[in-house]
Write an enzyme that holds these catalytic residues in place. Structure first.
Site, PDB file in Angstrom:
ATOM      1  CE  LYS A 136      22.203  10.143 -25.155  1.00 22.64           C
ATOM      2  NZ  LYS A 136      20.842  10.343 -25.657  1.00 22.64           N
ATOM      3  CE1 TYR A 142      29.530  -1.446   6.788  1.00 19.43           C
ATOM      4  CE2 TYR A 142      29.672  -1.485   4.402  1.00 19.43           C
ATOM      5  CZ  TYR A 142      30.160  -1.067   5.627  1.00 19.43           C
ATOM      6  OH  TYR A 142      31.273  -0.285   5.674  1.00 19.43           O
TER       7      TYR A 142
END
Ligand SMILES: *Cc1c(COP(=O)(O)O)cnc(C)c1O
Length: 364
Positions: A37, A257
């Site tokens: 899946k 950052y």
């Protein structure tokens, strides 16, 4: 020098076959029906199922109808049984039948829908999902008993009865034993059907859990059965990124950052061509380690969309163009997943198509 992709995801089909062979051994004669899946947990259901077919797999599990259709197309003339765990959503029966998919019926309305569709035509095969304690999908045990007593299923062709373990990653959980006992009672209700309970974890819980068929996913793809690395399994996915720059960071300066990482002493830092847009979970940095030039190197500061920083202080081999492993044989799937606060499953399905993908090993 010719251009090489700066971010590369290698899917090793021989490693997949190795893991499949281990599961076959552990399954002691029970059929191994791979869970493919979500595009084989992000690794490519077509190539994965094609190779597993060559290794002897004859049944596969997907979640959605369209995954089943895509898998059927990818398998071509290979006549595998494709089980769809969603079963028969309203109106889906004609498409399931057209693609030769086997629904895993998981509620009374779905059973009605499938029986109504099959009425007057051929009795198409189906599987039945019985809930033994997870409370997710599947008929309740009382419902199943009443259904069997009503003989309504006499018109159906139930070839497989299955249930799913809620706590298989924890071999000590008492839930496992309770579910096995409950499922044994369910199995007795369906003497003509085959029975399946175990996912990857279940395969490693003992003979009681094996029944006629097991449905492993994560172990095929290199994740340990109990949420931690297992040395018997090989890494199937390997994510690597190029070093774009190497820079010296003087003491006291910050990286990335938010200036989250501040160099205490002088450091050498490599900036890599990978970020969360390539599917590396942002939460993995800081905390996770990658692998370069024979050693583990910490990810530093806050990861960017396209870039991340690693510590290469004292590592002369760190130069632009060199590849760093972010996930793979040296950076176990379970380890980086734990560092990111998640499970191997999520790490795999997040791998993004931006990283150039190559398949190695025999195709099948
Ligand atoms: C996903 C899934 C599996 C495979 O689980 P793993 O833990 O990856 O082995 C098996 N059965 C069902 C019903 C599933 O949804």
């Amino acid at each position: 020098m010719s251009y090489a992709p700066v971010t590369r995801l290698t899917v090793d089909l021989d490693a997949l076959a190795h893991n499949h062979a281990l599961l076959r051994k552990e399954a002691r004669g029970a059929e191994v029906a791979p869970a493919v899946k979500a595009d084989a947990y992000g690794l490519g259901a077509g190539p994965v199922a094609t190779r597993l077919w060559a290794e002897g797999a004859r049944a596969f599990f997907v979640a959605r109808l369209h995954e089943g259709e895509a898998l059927r197309a990818a398998l071509g003339a290979r006549d595998a049984v494709v089980y769809v765990l969603d079963g028969v959503p309203s109106g889906a029966a004609p498409r399931l039948a057209a693609a030769g998919l086997t629904p895993v019926l998981n509620s009374l309305p779905q059973i009605d829908e499938w029986l109504a569709f099959c009425a007057g035509g051929p009795r198409l095969p189906a599987a039945l999902h019985v809930d033994t304690g997870m409370n997710r999908l599947g008929l309740r045990i009382e419902e199943t008993e009443a259904l069997v007593a009503s003989r309504r299923l006499d018109e159906a062709r139930i070839e497989l009865v299955m249930s799913h373990l809620a706590c298989a990653t924890d071999p000590l959980s008492a839930m496992n034993g309770r579910q096995v006992q409950a499922f044994k009672a369910v199995e007795r209700l369906f003497p003509d059907a085959r029975a399946s309970l175990a996912n990857s974890g279940g395969v490693f819980l003992g003979e009681d859990f094996l029944f006629d068929m097991v449905r492993p996913g994560i172990c095929l793809y290199g994740g340990g059965p109990f949420g931690r690395p297992d040395a018997r399994l090989r890494a199937v996915a390997r994510l690597e990124a190029q070093i774009l720059q190497v820079r010296a960071v003087p003491p006291g300066e910050a990286v990335g950052y938010g200036g989250l990482h501040r160099a205490q002493t002088g450091m050498r830092i490599a900036t890599l061509a990978a970020g969360y847009a390539d599917g590396v979970l942002r939460a993995a940095s800081p905390g996770a380690r990658c692998w370069f030039a024979g050693a583990r190197r910490p990810l530093l500061g806050r990861m960017s969309m396209d870039l991340m920083a690693i510590d290469v202080t004292g590592c002369d081999e760190a130069r632009p163009g060199e590849m760093v492993e972010l996930l793979g044989p040296e950076v176990p799937l379970d380890e980086i997943s734990t560092a990111a606060g998640t499970a191997a499953y999520e790490t795999l399905v997040r791998l993004s198509p931006r990283a150039e993908r190559i398949y190695v090993g025999a195709a099948g």
